[in-house]
Design a protein around this motif. Structure first.
Motif, PDB file in Angstrom:
ATOM      1  N   UNK A   1       0.809  -1.226   0.000  1.00 34.79           N
ATOM      2  CA  UNK A   1       0.000   0.000   0.000  1.00 34.79           C
ATOM      3  C   UNK A   1       0.841   1.274   0.000  1.00 34.79           C
ATOM      4  N   UNK A   2       2.026   1.233   0.603  1.00 33.68           N
ATOM      5  CA  UNK A   2       2.881   2.420   0.602  1.00 33.68           C
ATOM      6  C   UNK A   2       3.345   2.764  -0.816  1.00 33.68           C
ATOM      7  N   UNK A   3       3.567   1.737  -1.638  1.00 37.04           N
ATOM      8  CA  UNK A   3       4.049   1.959  -2.998  1.00 37.04           C
ATOM      9  C   UNK A   3       2.913   2.209  -3.987  1.00 37.04           C
ATOM     10  N   UNK A   4       1.674   1.932  -3.581  1.00 33.71           N
ATOM     11  CA  UNK A   4       0.516   2.207  -4.431  1.00 33.71           C
ATOM     12  C   UNK A   4      -0.144   3.539  -4.098  1.00 33.71           C
ATOM     13  N   UNK A   5       0.290   4.170  -3.019  1.00 36.85           N
ATOM     14  CA  UNK A   5      -0.352   5.398  -2.558  1.00 36.85           C
ATOM     15  C   UNK A   5      -0.090   6.543  -3.526  1.00 36.85           C
ATOM     16  N   UNK A   6      -0.963   7.532  -3.473  1.00 34.16           N
ATOM     17  CA  UNK A   6      -0.815   8.699  -4.330  1.00 34.16           C
ATOM     18  C   UNK A   6       0.433   9.503  -3.969  1.00 34.16           C
ATOM     19  N   UNK A   7       0.773   9.506  -2.683  1.00 36.18           N
ATOM     20  CA  UNK A   7       1.950  10.268  -2.259  1.00 36.18           C
ATOM     21  C   UNK A   7       3.201   9.771  -2.973  1.00 36.18           C
TER      22      UNK A   7
END
Length: 272
Positions: free
Chosen positions: A154-160
């Motif tokens: 999820x950290x690598x798929x986030x918009x940020x």
């Protein structure tokens, strides 16, 4: 009681209602009965409301269902040997726990060409904002890479993270779900880190993890003979590339060591 009453079985045929409600539930899993019945009436299906509600409850559609997030299809990409440093980085997370049982995570980042450990950041929580901060510290020392290879966390798929990569012009290379060896370089580094640190010590505080991670990162870059580098250390390999290209950037060598850990840069040259 008549025998026919005892053996009577209902002849209700609700398969059309069941099929229609299942279609709605699959397409609109977050909607409720009122929306489903309104769609049925809009399709000119004259079914009694009590009948539809009875079938709706028998299918247990009134229970809230948790919707599973789907990962977009990923194209299989072979793991290629990089010919130049600072072109492709690999990232991954590791998990462990303190003696108190509190969970912690470690973010590892490496250069695919030189096999250098660029980040070994430990914290209780590492959202996408902290991932970007750690990468910004690396970029200030080494420049912007062309690619970053990651899994579908999820950290690598986030918009940020994704918007930051677009802003920097970095291509994100996602691996296929369930295929960790498509990111084999960082998986091999994770194994070494786990054997040397996470499986070798019991931690009471987060500071202990960070201190040992910094020490491990320095030793790995400067003293670990890597088989794929013809028994040279990652720092020596980067030094060789730098001398060939006369690149002015400082490397993680013995005289001027730069540790990117815990989201900060620590120069250790003569001037401190």
């Amino acid at each position: 009681m008549q025998r026919s009453v005892w053996y009577y079985q209902s002849q209700k045929d609700d398969w059309e209602v069941i099929e229609k409600l299942q279609q709605y539930a699959e397409r609109y899993p977050t909607r409720g009965f009122d929306e489903y019945y309104g769609m049925i009436r809009n399709e000119a299906l004259i079914w009694n409301r009590k009948r539809v509600l009875r079938v709706y409850r028998s299918l247990k559609l009134s229970l809230r269902r948790k919707r599973k997030r789907r990962v977009p299809a990923r194209v299989k990409q072979p793991l290629q040997q990089q010919q130049q440093p600072n072109k492709c980085y690999s990232m991954d997370f590791m998990s462990d726990a303190l003696q108190t049982g509190r969970k912690l995570r470690v973010l590892n980042v490496m250069d695919d060409c030189t096999r250098e450990s660029l980040v070994a950041y430990a914290d209780f929580s590492i959202p996408a904002e902290k991932v970007v901060t750690a990468l910004e510290n690396v970029i200030r020392e080494r420049g912007i890479p062309s690619q970053i290879r990651v899994d579908n966390g999820p950290e690598f798929l986030s918009k940020v993270f994704t918007q930051w990569c677009v802003k920097k012009g970095i291509e994100i290379k996602y691996t296929q779900p369930g295929k960790p060896m498509q990111n084999g370089y960082i998986e091999r580094l994770n194994r070494t880190f786990r054997e040397d640190i996470l499986d070798a010590y019991q931690f009471e505080t987060l500071e202990e993890v960070r201190m040992l991670s910094d020490e491990w990162q320095h030793n790995y870059n400067n003293y670990h003979p890597h088989k794929s580098l013809k028994r040279r250390t990652p720092a020596a390999t980067y030094e060789a590339f730098r001398q060939e290209s006369h690149h002015p950037q400082t490397i993680a060598g013995a005289s001027k060591q730069v540790l990117i850990s815990n989201g900060q840069s620590f120069p250790t040259d003569e001037n401190g």
